[in-house]
Design an enzyme around this catalytic site. Structure first.
Site, PDB file in Angstrom:
ATOM      1  N   TYR A   1     117.327  68.020  27.148  1.00 22.67           N
ATOM      2  CA  TYR A   1     117.406  66.779  27.910  1.00 22.67           C
ATOM      3  C   TYR A   1     116.266  66.705  28.915  1.00 22.67           C
ATOM      4  O   TYR A   1     115.471  65.763  28.905  1.00 22.67           O
ATOM      5  CB  TYR A   1     118.754  66.665  28.620  1.00 22.67           C
ATOM      6  CG  TYR A   1     118.845  65.411  29.478  1.00 22.67           C
ATOM      7  CD1 TYR A   1     119.044  64.175  28.874  1.00 22.67           C
ATOM      8  CD2 TYR A   1     118.684  65.465  30.854  1.00 22.67           C
ATOM      9  CE1 TYR A   1     119.080  63.014  29.636  1.00 22.67           C
ATOM     10  CE2 TYR A   1     118.726  64.308  31.628  1.00 22.67           C
ATOM     11  CZ  TYR A   1     118.925  63.086  31.015  1.00 22.67           C
ATOM     12  OH  TYR A   1     118.952  61.947  31.778  1.00 22.67           O
ATOM     13  N   ASP A   2     116.173  67.690  29.791  1.00 19.77           N
ATOM     14  CA  ASP A   2     115.140  67.699  30.825  1.00 19.77           C
ATOM     15  C   ASP A   2     114.038  68.667  30.401  1.00 19.77           C
ATOM     16  O   ASP A   2     113.908  69.763  30.928  1.00 19.77           O
ATOM     17  CB  ASP A   2     115.755  68.100  32.169  1.00 19.77           C
ATOM     18  CG  ASP A   2     114.780  67.957  33.324  1.00 19.77           C
ATOM     19  OD1 ASP A   2     113.679  67.411  33.129  1.00 19.77           O
ATOM     20  OD2 ASP A   2     115.120  68.411  34.436  1.00 19.77           O
ATOM     21  N   LYS A   3     113.232  68.232  29.456  1.00 18.64           N
ATOM     22  CA  LYS A   3     112.243  69.116  28.855  1.00 18.64           C
ATOM     23  C   LYS A   3     111.196  69.602  29.841  1.00 18.64           C
ATOM     24  O   LYS A   3     110.673  70.713  29.706  1.00 18.64           O
ATOM     25  CB  LYS A   3     111.546  68.403  27.689  1.00 18.64           C
ATOM     26  CG  LYS A   3     112.412  68.212  26.464  1.00 18.64           C
ATOM     27  CD  LYS A   3     111.644  67.503  25.363  1.00 18.64           C
ATOM     28  CE  LYS A   3     112.467  67.403  24.096  1.00 18.64           C
ATOM     29  NZ  LYS A   3     112.674  68.706  23.454  1.00 18.64           N
TER      30      LYS A   3
ATOM     31  N   ASN B   1     117.477  64.669  15.690  1.00 21.34           N
ATOM     32  CA  ASN B   1     116.153  64.648  16.306  1.00 21.34           C
ATOM     33  C   ASN B   1     115.210  65.577  15.547  1.00 21.34           C
ATOM     34  O   ASN B   1     115.629  66.600  15.000  1.00 21.34           O
ATOM     35  CB  ASN B   1     116.227  65.039  17.789  1.00 21.34           C
ATOM     36  CG  ASN B   1     116.040  66.521  18.027  1.00 21.34           C
ATOM     37  OD1 ASN B   1     114.907  67.018  18.041  1.00 21.34           O
ATOM     38  ND2 ASN B   1     117.138  67.238  18.196  1.00 21.34           N
TER      39      ASN B   1
ATOM     40  N   LEU C   1     112.023  66.221  17.253  1.00 17.67           N
ATOM     41  CA  LEU C   1     111.034  66.084  18.320  1.00 17.67           C
ATOM     42  C   LEU C   1     109.892  67.083  18.188  1.00 17.67           C
ATOM     43  O   LEU C   1     108.724  66.728  18.369  1.00 17.67           O
ATOM     44  CB  LEU C   1     111.713  66.237  19.679  1.00 17.67           C
ATOM     45  CG  LEU C   1     112.590  65.049  20.083  1.00 17.67           C
ATOM     46  CD1 LEU C   1     113.562  65.451  21.182  1.00 17.67           C
ATOM     47  CD2 LEU C   1     111.732  63.884  20.533  1.00 17.67           C
ATOM     48  N   GLY C   2     110.206  68.357  17.945  1.00 19.11           N
ATOM     49  CA  GLY C   2     109.154  69.349  17.761  1.00 19.11           C
ATOM     50  C   GLY C   2     108.590  69.901  19.057  1.00 19.11           C
ATOM     51  O   GLY C   2     107.363  70.040  19.197  1.00 19.11           O
ATOM     52  N   PHE C   3     109.456  70.232  20.005  1.00 18.78           N
ATOM     53  CA  PHE C   3     109.025  70.844  21.274  1.00 18.78           C
ATOM     54  C   PHE C   3     107.969  69.995  21.988  1.00 18.78           C
ATOM     55  O   PHE C   3     106.977  70.524  22.505  1.00 18.78           O
ATOM     56  CB  PHE C   3     108.481  72.262  21.052  1.00 18.78           C
ATOM     57  CG  PHE C   3     109.506  73.312  20.778  1.00 18.78           C
ATOM     58  CD1 PHE C   3     110.862  73.062  20.858  1.00 18.78           C
ATOM     59  CD2 PHE C   3     109.105  74.605  20.433  1.00 18.78           C
ATOM     60  CE1 PHE C   3     111.805  74.061  20.600  1.00 18.78           C
ATOM     61  CE2 PHE C   3     110.036  75.613  20.179  1.00 18.78           C
ATOM     62  CZ  PHE C   3     111.388  75.337  20.259  1.00 18.78           C
TER      63      PHE C   3
ATOM     64  N   SER D   1     115.155  76.139  16.908  1.00 12.67           N
ATOM     65  CA  SER D   1     114.898  74.727  16.634  1.00 12.67           C
ATOM     66  C   SER D   1     114.464  74.566  15.185  1.00 12.67           C
ATOM     67  O   SER D   1     113.603  75.321  14.705  1.00 12.67           O
ATOM     68  CB  SER D   1     113.804  74.193  17.557  1.00 12.67           C
ATOM     69  OG  SER D   1     113.391  72.900  17.128  1.00 12.67           O
TER      70      SER D   1
ATOM     71  N   ASN E   1     112.754  72.121  14.101  1.00  9.82           N
ATOM     72  CA  ASN E   1     111.679  71.130  14.066  1.00  9.82           C
ATOM     73  C   ASN E   1     110.291  71.695  14.295  1.00  9.82           C
ATOM     74  O   ASN E   1     109.312  70.955  14.344  1.00  9.82           O
ATOM     75  CB  ASN E   1     111.969  70.038  15.103  1.00  9.82           C
ATOM     76  CG  ASN E   1     113.289  69.348  14.827  1.00  9.82           C
ATOM     77  OD1 ASN E   1     113.586  69.004  13.691  1.00  9.82           O
ATOM     78  ND2 ASN E   1     114.092  69.170  15.863  1.00  9.82           N
ATOM     79  N   THR E   2     110.174  73.020  14.431  1.00 10.24           N
ATOM     80  CA  THR E   2     108.886  73.705  14.452  1.00 10.24           C
ATOM     81  C   THR E   2     108.838  74.577  13.201  1.00 10.24           C
ATOM     82  O   THR E   2     109.629  75.512  13.074  1.00 10.24           O
ATOM     83  CB  THR E   2     108.727  74.579  15.712  1.00 10.24           C
ATOM     84  OG1 THR E   2     108.728  73.742  16.865  1.00 10.24           O
ATOM     85  CG2 THR E   2     107.424  75.368  15.659  1.00 10.24           C
TER      86      THR E   2
ATOM     87  N   LYS F   1     118.851  81.876  21.935  1.00 10.13           N
ATOM     88  CA  LYS F   1     119.524  80.706  21.364  1.00 10.13           C
ATOM     89  C   LYS F   1     119.388  80.733  19.856  1.00 10.13           C
ATOM     90  O   LYS F   1     118.276  80.745  19.317  1.00 10.13           O
ATOM     91  CB  LYS F   1     118.948  79.408  21.930  1.00 10.13           C
ATOM     92  CG  LYS F   1     119.770  78.180  21.545  1.00 10.13           C
ATOM     93  CD  LYS F   1     119.419  76.978  22.399  1.00 10.13           C
ATOM     94  CE  LYS F   1     120.356  75.819  22.138  1.00 10.13           C
ATOM     95  NZ  LYS F   1     120.084  74.670  23.037  1.00 10.13           N
TER      96      LYS F   1
ATOM     97  N   ASN G   1     122.165  75.966  18.456  1.00  9.25           N
ATOM     98  CA  ASN G   1     121.236  74.840  18.402  1.00  9.25           C
ATOM     99  C   ASN G   1     121.774  73.786  17.431  1.00  9.25           C
ATOM    100  O   ASN G   1     122.914  73.855  16.983  1.00  9.25           O
ATOM    101  CB  ASN G   1     119.856  75.345  17.968  1.00  9.25           C
ATOM    102  CG  ASN G   1     118.716  74.589  18.616  1.00  9.25           C
ATOM    103  OD1 ASN G   1     118.733  73.362  18.669  1.00  9.25           O
ATOM    104  ND2 ASN G   1     117.715  75.309  19.095  1.00  9.25           N
ATOM    105  N   THR G   2     120.933  72.815  17.098  1.00 10.93           N
ATOM    106  CA  THR G   2     121.325  71.763  16.161  1.00 10.93           C
ATOM    107  C   THR G   2     121.384  72.308  14.732  1.00 10.93           C
ATOM    108  O   THR G   2     120.855  73.379  14.427  1.00 10.93           O
ATOM    109  CB  THR G   2     120.323  70.601  16.209  1.00 10.93           C
ATOM    110  OG1 THR G   2     119.004  71.103  15.904  1.00 10.93           O
ATOM    111  CG2 THR G   2     120.309  69.960  17.583  1.00 10.93           C
TER     112      THR G   2
ATOM    113  N   TYR H   1     124.936  68.040  25.750  1.00 11.76           N
ATOM    114  CA  TYR H   1     123.826  67.099  25.912  1.00 11.76           C
ATOM    115  C   TYR H   1     124.189  65.800  25.215  1.00 11.76           C
ATOM    116  O   TYR H   1     124.374  64.761  25.848  1.00 11.76           O
ATOM    117  CB  TYR H   1     122.533  67.711  25.366  1.00 11.76           C
ATOM    118  CG  TYR H   1     121.341  66.772  25.265  1.00 11.76           C
ATOM    119  CD1 TYR H   1     121.357  65.477  25.764  1.00 11.76           C
ATOM    120  CD2 TYR H   1     120.163  67.185  24.652  1.00 11.76           C
ATOM    121  CE1 TYR H   1     120.267  64.632  25.656  1.00 11.76           C
ATOM    122  CE2 TYR H   1     119.053  66.351  24.542  1.00 11.76           C
ATOM    123  CZ  TYR H   1     119.122  65.080  25.038  1.00 11.76           C
ATOM    124  OH  TYR H   1     118.040  64.244  24.922  1.00 11.76           O
TER     125      TYR H   1
END
Length: 358
Positions: free
Chosen positions: A63-65, A110, A112-114, A173, A175-176, A211, A240-241, A312
């Protein structure tokens, strides 16, 4: 949901998800009113890894990257806030659109990819709020094009150990590309060893959490637990997701690639949590994440083996008064059941969850 939450949701849902997210961060930074305050109650206090948490509910990373609003998040009623994921160098992340609401499922996909502003920006903001108190964790990651991803995590430890209440190594994650391969035992052993060594040479020694993903099989969980137990880190965040797609109601959006979070993740993530508690034993800290959207889901994570919980996606759908409502509901539940402490609930339904199949 309060009337203010309902109005805010209607406004934000009229915008694309990423724009809405940016506005929510801006609103927190401006100190806009958000609803009821969370009670402070001794029954909710948790002492863990040398830290005193006023309550067990935290804001999850993502949320608060860029560490823009940790104190505002604590003001919503969270007992702690985790900022990041932060990588050494700023990076834009994946192309837009990259966040998708699954309204009927109360979920989000999402990819997003960091995306973040890098270590320098986060360090500057954390230095500015250092004397304010409160428990603020920093979630560290690796740049997508890094030649040595473990070195990126070492840089994160060195940079944020003096500023973080705890550190989280995010290797889960989806997404990476290739990041989740670091959960494999041979890679994980090196990562954890180097993280602990980096902490030993830092000017402060905060707890380190790992994580992990929810998409792991039993043998992989066993390998991770074995490495965690011998590594010297303090805990695990589950989870994680997910890249899996359980039955969803949200039509074509459900086919988007990326990590799925929200209500539908509760079952799977809680099973993984309980299995990790069985593998790790009672002494390793576990933070439960995935599908927390009420006092009951938060408490159920604790019954399944979590010391603390995070959310989140639930706040996207229920509004910023959700943490205060969850904390209030937890106090009421403990009072009704005659429990003196939320700690008394931990593991009370561990066997029921741990025996469920993945």
């Amino acid at each position: 949901m309060t009337a203010l939450d309902a109005i805010g949701r209607k406004l934000l849902f009229s915008l694309d998800p990423e724009t809405a997210h940016g506005l929510s961060i801006a609103a927190l930074r401006c100190g806009l009113p958000v609803g009821p305050r969370a009670p402070r109650d001794e029954r909710l206090r948790v002492r863990l890894c040398g830290l005193d948490f006023p309550n067990p509910l935290g804001m999850a990373a993502g949320y608060d990257k860029n560490a823009e609003a940790p104190d505002a998040l604590l003001g919503l009623g969270f007992g702690f806030a985790e900022v990041g994921t932060v990588t050494p160098l700023a990076q834009a992340g994946n192309p837009r659109p990259r966040i998708f609401r699954l309204v009927e499922d109360e979920g989000v996909i999402n990819r997003l990819g960091f995306n973040n502003e890098g270590h320098d920006a986060a360090e500057r903001r954390l230095l500015a709020r250092k004397r304010k108190g409160g428990i603020v964790g920093v979630n560290i990651g690796a740049n997508k094009d890094s030649a040595d991803r473990i070195a990126d995590y070492e840089r994160g430890v060195a940079r944020f150990a003096p500023l973080a209440s705890y550190l989280t190594a995010n290797i889960s994650s989806p997404n990476t590309p290739g990041l989740r391969n670091m959960q494999a035992r041979e890679h994980l052993a090196e990562l954890l060893s180097r993280l602990v060594t980096a902490r030993e040479t830092a000017s402060a020694q905060p707890p380190i959490f790992l994580k992990i993903a929810p998409d792991l099989v039993e043998a992989e969980l066993e390998d991770i637990a074995a490495e965690v137990l011998t590594s010297g880190i303090e805990g695990v965040i589950v989870s994680n997701t997910t890249i899996s797609r359980p039955p969803l109601k949200s039509g074509s959006v459900a086919s988007e690639t990326g990590g799925l979070s929200g209500k539908v993740l509760f079952e799977r993530s809680t099973i993984v949590l309980a299995k990790m508690r069985k593998l790790l034993g009672p002494g390793i800290a576990i933070i439960g994440v995935g599908g927390v959207n009420s006092a009951e889901t938060a408490l159920e994570k604790i019954r399944a083996g979590a010391d603390l919980v995070q959310l989140y996606t639930g706040m996207i759908f229920a509004g910023p008064s959700l943490p205060a409502r969850i904390v209030t509901g937890m106090v009421e539940a403990l009072r009704a059941d005659g429990q003196a402490s939320v700690r008394e609930l931990r593991d009370s339904r561990l066997d029921a969850w741990a025996t469920k199949p993945l």
